[in-house]
Design a protein around this motif. Sequence first.
Motif, PDB file in Angstrom:
ATOM      1  N   SER A   1     -34.167 103.177  80.165  1.00 51.12           N
ATOM      2  CA  SER A   1     -33.542 102.191  81.044  1.00 51.12           C
ATOM      3  C   SER A   1     -34.572 101.542  81.965  1.00 51.12           C
ATOM      4  CB  SER A   1     -32.442 102.856  81.876  1.00 51.12           C
ATOM      5  OG  SER A   1     -31.887 101.949  82.804  1.00 51.12           O
ATOM      6  N   LEU A   2     -35.469 102.348  82.507  1.00 50.56           N
ATOM      7  CA  LEU A   2     -36.493 101.810  83.404  1.00 50.56           C
ATOM      8  C   LEU A   2     -37.554 101.040  82.641  1.00 50.56           C
ATOM      9  CD1 LEU A   2     -37.148 104.774  85.873  1.00 50.56           C
ATOM     10  CD2 LEU A   2     -35.977 102.636  86.380  1.00 50.56           C
ATOM     11  N   PHE A   3     -37.991 101.594  81.518  1.00 45.98           N
ATOM     12  CA  PHE A   3     -39.133 101.033  80.804  1.00 45.98           C
ATOM     13  C   PHE A   3     -38.729 100.730  79.357  1.00 45.98           C
ATOM     14  CE2 PHE A   3     -40.810 103.918  84.123  1.00 45.98           C
ATOM     15  CZ  PHE A   3     -41.348 102.947  84.949  1.00 45.98           C
ATOM     16  N   ALA A   4     -37.958  99.660  79.220  1.00 42.80           N
ATOM     17  CA  ALA A   4     -37.363  99.316  77.928  1.00 42.80           C
ATOM     18  C   ALA A   4     -38.398  98.924  76.879  1.00 42.80           C
ATOM     19  CB  ALA A   4     -36.355  98.182  78.116  1.00 42.80           C
ATOM     20  N   PHE A   5     -39.625  98.653  77.309  1.00 51.22           N
ATOM     21  CA  PHE A   5     -40.675  98.311  76.345  1.00 51.22           C
ATOM     22  C   PHE A   5     -40.851  99.417  75.312  1.00 51.22           C
ATOM     23  CE2 PHE A   5     -45.129  98.327  74.974  1.00 51.22           C
ATOM     24  CZ  PHE A   5     -45.301  97.027  74.554  1.00 51.22           C
ATOM     25  N   VAL A   6     -40.725 100.685  75.728  1.00 50.65           N
ATOM     26  CA  VAL A   6     -40.934 101.799  74.805  1.00 50.65           C
ATOM     27  C   VAL A   6     -39.756 101.987  73.870  1.00 50.65           C
ATOM     28  CG1 VAL A   6     -42.429 102.974  76.453  1.00 50.65           C
ATOM     29  CG2 VAL A   6     -39.992 103.523  76.414  1.00 50.65           C
ATOM     30  N   ASP A   7     -38.666 101.255  74.095  1.00 54.05           N
ATOM     31  CA  ASP A   7     -37.474 101.357  73.251  1.00 54.05           C
ATOM     32  C   ASP A   7     -37.360 100.183  72.281  1.00 54.05           C
ATOM     33  OD1 ASP A   7     -35.148 102.745  72.460  1.00 54.05           O
ATOM     34  OD2 ASP A   7     -33.875 101.462  73.688  1.00 54.05           O
ATOM     35  N   TYR A   8     -38.325  99.295  72.311  1.00 56.10           N
ATOM     36  CA  TYR A   8     -38.303  98.121  71.440  1.00 56.10           C
ATOM     37  C   TYR A   8     -39.200  98.410  70.253  1.00 56.10           C
ATOM     38  CZ  TYR A   8     -38.468  93.199  70.035  1.00 56.10           C
ATOM     39  OH  TYR A   8     -38.355  92.017  69.335  1.00 56.10           O
ATOM     40  N   LYS A   9     -38.606  98.962  69.191  1.00 59.63           N
ATOM     41  CA  LYS A   9     -39.419  99.512  68.102  1.00 59.63           C
ATOM     42  C   LYS A   9     -40.201  98.453  67.338  1.00 59.63           C
ATOM     43  CE  LYS A   9     -36.084  99.669  64.269  1.00 59.63           C
ATOM     44  NZ  LYS A   9     -35.442 100.569  63.285  1.00 59.63           N
ATOM     45  N   LYS A  10     -39.751  97.199  67.350  1.00 59.51           N
ATOM     46  CA  LYS A  10     -40.486  96.165  66.634  1.00 59.51           C
ATOM     47  C   LYS A  10     -41.875  95.938  67.217  1.00 59.51           C
ATOM     48  CE  LYS A  10     -36.504  93.525  64.943  1.00 59.51           C
ATOM     49  NZ  LYS A  10     -35.822  92.207  64.918  1.00 59.51           N
ATOM     50  N   ASN A  11     -42.053  96.323  68.472  1.00 67.34           N
ATOM     51  CA  ASN A  11     -43.354  96.150  69.107  1.00 67.34           C
ATOM     52  C   ASN A  11     -44.088  97.479  69.281  1.00 67.34           C
ATOM     53  OD1 ASN A  11     -45.216  94.264  70.053  1.00 67.34           O
ATOM     54  ND2 ASN A  11     -44.690  94.623  72.182  1.00 67.34           N
ATOM     55  N   GLN A  12     -43.538  98.551  68.706  1.00 70.54           N
ATOM     56  CA  GLN A  12     -44.192  99.852  68.757  1.00 70.54           C
ATOM     57  C   GLN A  12     -44.893 100.075  67.413  1.00 70.54           C
ATOM     58  OE1 GLN A  12     -43.981 101.967  71.769  1.00 70.54           O
ATOM     59  NE2 GLN A  12     -43.430  99.881  72.365  1.00 70.54           N
ATOM     60  N   LYS A  13     -46.092  99.512  67.293  1.00 72.31           N
ATOM     61  CA  LYS A  13     -46.825  99.508  66.032  1.00 72.31           C
ATOM     62  C   LYS A  13     -47.906 100.578  66.078  1.00 72.31           C
ATOM     63  CE  LYS A  13     -45.799  94.598  65.631  1.00 72.31           C
ATOM     64  NZ  LYS A  13     -46.333  93.215  65.592  1.00 72.31           N
ATOM     65  N   LEU A  14     -47.733 101.578  65.240  1.00 67.12           N
ATOM     66  CA  LEU A  14     -48.496 102.821  65.346  1.00 67.12           C
ATOM     67  C   LEU A  14     -49.999 102.617  65.296  1.00 67.12           C
ATOM     68  CD1 LEU A  14     -48.208 105.866  65.612  1.00 67.12           C
ATOM     69  CD2 LEU A  14     -48.087 106.019  63.125  1.00 67.12           C
ATOM     70  N   PHE A  15     -50.485 101.777  64.412  1.00 70.16           N
ATOM     71  CA  PHE A  15     -51.925 101.624  64.233  1.00 70.16           C
ATOM     72  C   PHE A  15     -52.501 100.454  65.020  1.00 70.16           C
ATOM     73  CE2 PHE A  15     -50.376 103.663  60.287  1.00 70.16           C
ATOM     74  CZ  PHE A  15     -51.035 104.874  60.426  1.00 70.16           C
ATOM     75  N   LEU A  16     -51.674  99.768  65.767  1.00 70.16           N
ATOM     76  CA  LEU A  16     -52.136  98.635  66.553  1.00 70.16           C
ATOM     77  C   LEU A  16     -51.987  98.849  68.051  1.00 70.16           C
ATOM     78  CD1 LEU A  16     -50.694  95.652  64.437  1.00 70.16           C
ATOM     79  CD2 LEU A  16     -53.030  96.539  64.452  1.00 70.16           C
ATOM     80  N   GLN A  17     -51.142  99.772  68.451  1.00 66.41           N
ATOM     81  CA  GLN A  17     -50.872 100.002  69.870  1.00 66.41           C
ATOM     82  C   GLN A  17     -50.861 101.489  70.183  1.00 66.41           C
ATOM     83  OE1 GLN A  17     -47.081  97.806  69.951  1.00 66.41           O
ATOM     84  NE2 GLN A  17     -48.010  96.420  71.426  1.00 66.41           N
ATOM     85  N   PRO A  18     -51.165 101.871  71.426  1.00 64.58           N
ATOM     86  CA  PRO A  18     -51.097 103.286  71.828  1.00 64.58           C
ATOM     87  C   PRO A  18     -49.652 103.695  72.090  1.00 64.58           C
ATOM     88  CG  PRO A  18     -51.785 101.948  73.691  1.00 64.58           C
ATOM     89  CD  PRO A  18     -51.679 101.002  72.515  1.00 64.58           C
ATOM     90  N   VAL A  19     -48.876 103.805  71.022  1.00 67.09           N
ATOM     91  CA  VAL A  19     -47.428 104.000  71.134  1.00 67.09           C
ATOM     92  C   VAL A  19     -47.088 105.264  71.924  1.00 67.09           C
ATOM     93  CG1 VAL A  19     -45.301 104.344  69.836  1.00 67.09           C
ATOM     94  CG2 VAL A  19     -47.049 102.768  68.975  1.00 67.09           C
ATOM     95  N   ALA A  20     -47.710 106.376  71.572  1.00 68.67           N
ATOM     96  CA  ALA A  20     -47.414 107.629  72.262  1.00 68.67           C
ATOM     97  C   ALA A  20     -47.831 107.575  73.726  1.00 68.67           C
ATOM     98  CB  ALA A  20     -48.115 108.783  71.557  1.00 68.67           C
TER      99      ALA A  20
END
Length: 344
Positions: free
Chosen positions: A288-307
Amino acid sequence: MADALDISSLCEDDDLMLLSTLLNEDDVKGPCLNLDDLSDEQFYSFFRFQRNDISRLCNALSLPLKFLCPNGTRVTAHEGMLILLRRLSYPNRLEDMKPLFNRSKSELSYIANTVLDYLYIKHSGKLSNLNQSWLDEEHLQQYADAISDIGGPLQHCWGFIDGTVRPICRPSVNQKLVYSGHKRVHGLKFQSVVIPNGLIANMYGPIEAKRHDSAMLRMSELLPKLEQYMTMPDGTVFYLYGDLAYPLRVHLITPFKGAILSDQERIFNGRMSKLRSSVEWTFGKILSLFAFVDYKKNQKLFLQPVAKYYLVASLLTNCHTCLYGSVTSEYFYLSPPALEEYMS
């Protein structure tokens, strides 16, 4: 203290800054954000923290006066924190942030990642270390009392453990490694321990989403840590409560298993299941606070520090809970520690 922090060296200097000083740094590239243009409501909506608490947050997190990004961009700790908070608070594009900060997309990207790296390297241990002042025997007893006072049938249960899968964009390679057949998503999995004051006391991850909770428990080596820190000198054992996915251990209690249960066993399972839902509330607060981490289309494993995004968002959620409380802390009638005590 150096004028700027080079993230590659990660200076450990703990000098703190004042808000008025940060807003008048003339040698930092780019104009500072004019906070007066935002109402208090807009400020909180954009950055998830109240205007007067940003300086306090930067102090508690021991941010340096300025950051020096790998591309040479300089930014004050105050502006850098605001850029990261805005980046995490909503799945907006860097393009959407340009008018707010009057910086280019490349600058915004470098700044957000530099502050993210700093918080992760310097403070991620706060999510894994059980040797904390707010996890001593006195506090553990407070947590256990808070659980039993609202109907918990256990006397020394100090928190709840559960795993969560964070969906990610389907990777281009090795897709099966991160695919959860149970959840039917590609994702990374995290294990969290939540206590009655709303804080995440321990977090482990990421691992592949396909892993079972019991396997993640073994990989985290949490049980030896519980044995070390949650067994008191007089022999009192404080334990966690988890669902049926976890094994029954001295420091980890699980529901009664089997198709045929007595009335007392069913009542026990029902009461503890209701209380254990507080873990889900905390997971929900992070998203709820940080919805960026819930937007899976922009959570790209090899392009972003997802974890790293999720772990830092969890740390900032704990900071938010210390300042403003949470549904969990209200439910158990137990206030979290002050922000400075939590970060000490």
